[in-house]
Design an enzyme around this catalytic site. Structure first.
Site, PDB file in Angstrom:
ATOM      1  N   GLU A 104       0.057   5.168   6.613  1.00 43.27           N
ATOM      2  CA  GLU A 104       0.410   3.789   6.242  1.00 43.27           C
ATOM      3  C   GLU A 104       1.379   3.779   5.065  1.00 43.27           C
ATOM      4  OE1 GLU A 104       0.333   0.862   7.122  1.00 43.27           O
ATOM      5  OE2 GLU A 104      -1.543   0.175   8.006  1.00 43.27           O
ATOM      6  N   ASP A 108      -3.550  -2.683   1.177  1.00 40.43           N
ATOM      7  CA  ASP A 108      -3.725  -3.790   0.240  1.00 40.43           C
ATOM      8  C   ASP A 108      -5.203  -4.195   0.309  1.00 40.43           C
ATOM      9  OD1 ASP A 108      -3.614  -6.342  -0.997  1.00 40.43           O
ATOM     10  OD2 ASP A 108      -1.566  -6.646  -0.391  1.00 40.43           O
ATOM     11  N   ARG A 170      13.671  -2.971   3.821  1.00 38.43           N
ATOM     12  CA  ARG A 170      12.916  -1.778   4.224  1.00 38.43           C
ATOM     13  C   ARG A 170      13.727  -0.510   3.986  1.00 38.43           C
ATOM     14  NH1 ARG A 170       8.450  -3.518   7.367  1.00 38.43           N
ATOM     15  NH2 ARG A 170       8.820  -5.349   8.650  1.00 38.43           N
TER      16      ARG A 170
HETATM   17  C1  PRP Z   1       1.447  -3.936   5.842  1.00 37.69           C
HETATM   18  C2  PRP Z   1       1.030  -2.474   5.843  1.00 37.69           C
HETATM   19  C3  PRP Z   1      -0.366  -2.524   6.357  1.00 37.69           C
HETATM   20  C4  PRP Z   1      -0.866  -3.861   5.890  1.00 37.69           C
HETATM   21  C5  PRP Z   1      -1.722  -3.670   4.681  1.00 37.69           C
HETATM   22  O1  PRP Z   1       1.924  -4.297   7.094  1.00 37.69           O
HETATM   23  O2  PRP Z   1       1.872  -1.687   6.641  1.00 37.69           O
HETATM   24  O3  PRP Z   1      -0.431  -2.413   7.767  1.00 37.69           O
HETATM   25  O4  PRP Z   1       0.258  -4.659   5.514  1.00 37.69           O
HETATM   26  O5  PRP Z   1      -2.306  -4.881   4.272  1.00 37.69           O
HETATM   27  P1  PRP Z   1      -3.880  -5.056   4.214  1.00 37.69           P
HETATM   28  O6  PRP Z   1      -4.462  -3.818   3.599  1.00 37.69           O
HETATM   29  O7  PRP Z   1      -4.070  -6.276   3.333  1.00 37.69           O
HETATM   30  O8  PRP Z   1      -4.397  -5.305   5.588  1.00 37.69           O
HETATM   31  P2  PRP Z   1       2.630  -5.691   7.362  1.00 37.69           P
HETATM   32  O9  PRP Z   1       1.603  -6.674   7.850  1.00 37.69           O
HETATM   33  O10 PRP Z   1       3.422  -6.098   6.164  1.00 37.69           O
HETATM   34  O11 PRP Z   1       3.565  -5.371   8.603  1.00 37.69           O
HETATM   35  P3  PRP Z   1       4.874  -4.425   8.660  1.00 37.69           P
HETATM   36  O12 PRP Z   1       4.398  -3.013   8.501  1.00 37.69           O
HETATM   37  O13 PRP Z   1       5.433  -4.675  10.028  1.00 37.69           O
HETATM   38  O14 PRP Z   1       5.791  -4.850   7.542  1.00 37.69           O
END
Ligand code: PRP
Length: 184
Positions: A104, A108, A170
């Protein structure tokens, strides 16, 4: 153009949190640890699109071991439990009996990864680990096993090295914090 203060930041950013050199050095360390821990295993590095793709691309080249790559994509499940996701692109390969590491860009709240891990666990891999470049651990809602962690970061919105704001940034080679007023 770069200045003596480092790379020019986009106007939405206020400072570089992690420069490209620091990221590259940490990626090398993480890759070496993964290679040492999983030598001789049927190793699969999996990422959740889109943000993790850049980290995966660099990380896999730092792992001196036989491995395969696979990709999945998820989206929020409207009307589901908080953080529930549905798979919009599934893995191409079966992972039963494999040593799987989910890669990942950032964790968060942990809700997304928690769902992804539970879906993958049901497919009976031999082991299931997590490697995240960034860990915003102060925001965690669900407890997650993080096997490999690049950097623990403060509770700031960050862009670059796979992370976006409205789909942009990105491709920045570094990770930068975003000005509060730029977050919509
Ligand atoms: C981001 C990251 C994780 C998620 C983490 O993806 O890649 O998958 O957020 O957040 P969390 O721990 O609160 O669940 P995002 O939804 O931004 O999508 P992307 O990778 O397509 O930008």
């Amino acid at each position: 153009m770069s200045s003596e203060r480092g790379p020019d930041l986009p106007p939405v950013a206020d400072r570089v949190l992690l420069d490209a050199g620091s990221i590259a050095e940490r990626v090398r360390e993480l890759g070496a640890a993964i290679a040492e821990d999983h030598a001789g295993e049927d190793l699969r590095l999996i990422t959740v699109l889109r943000g993790g793709a850049m980290f995966l691309a660099d990380l896999c080249r730092a792992v001196d071991a036989s491995l395969q790559l696979d990709y999945m994509a998820v989206s929020s499940y409207v009307g589901g439990a908080p953080g529930a996701v549905r798979i919009t692109k599934d893995l191409d390969d079966d992972i039963e009996g494999a040593a799987v590491i989910v890669v990942e860009d950032i964790i968060d709240t942990g809700l997304t990864l928690n769902y992804v891990l539970s879906m993958l666990r049901a497919r009976k891999p031999a082991s299931l680990g997590v490697c995240t470049l960034l860990d915003k651990d102060v925001r965690r809602i669900v407890d997650l096993p993080v096997t490999y962690r690049g950097f623990s970061i403060p509770d700031r919105f960050v862009i670059g090295y796979g992370l976006d704001l409205g789909g942009l940034y990105r491709n920045l080679p570094y990770v930068a914090t975003v000005r509060d007023e730029a977050i919509v």
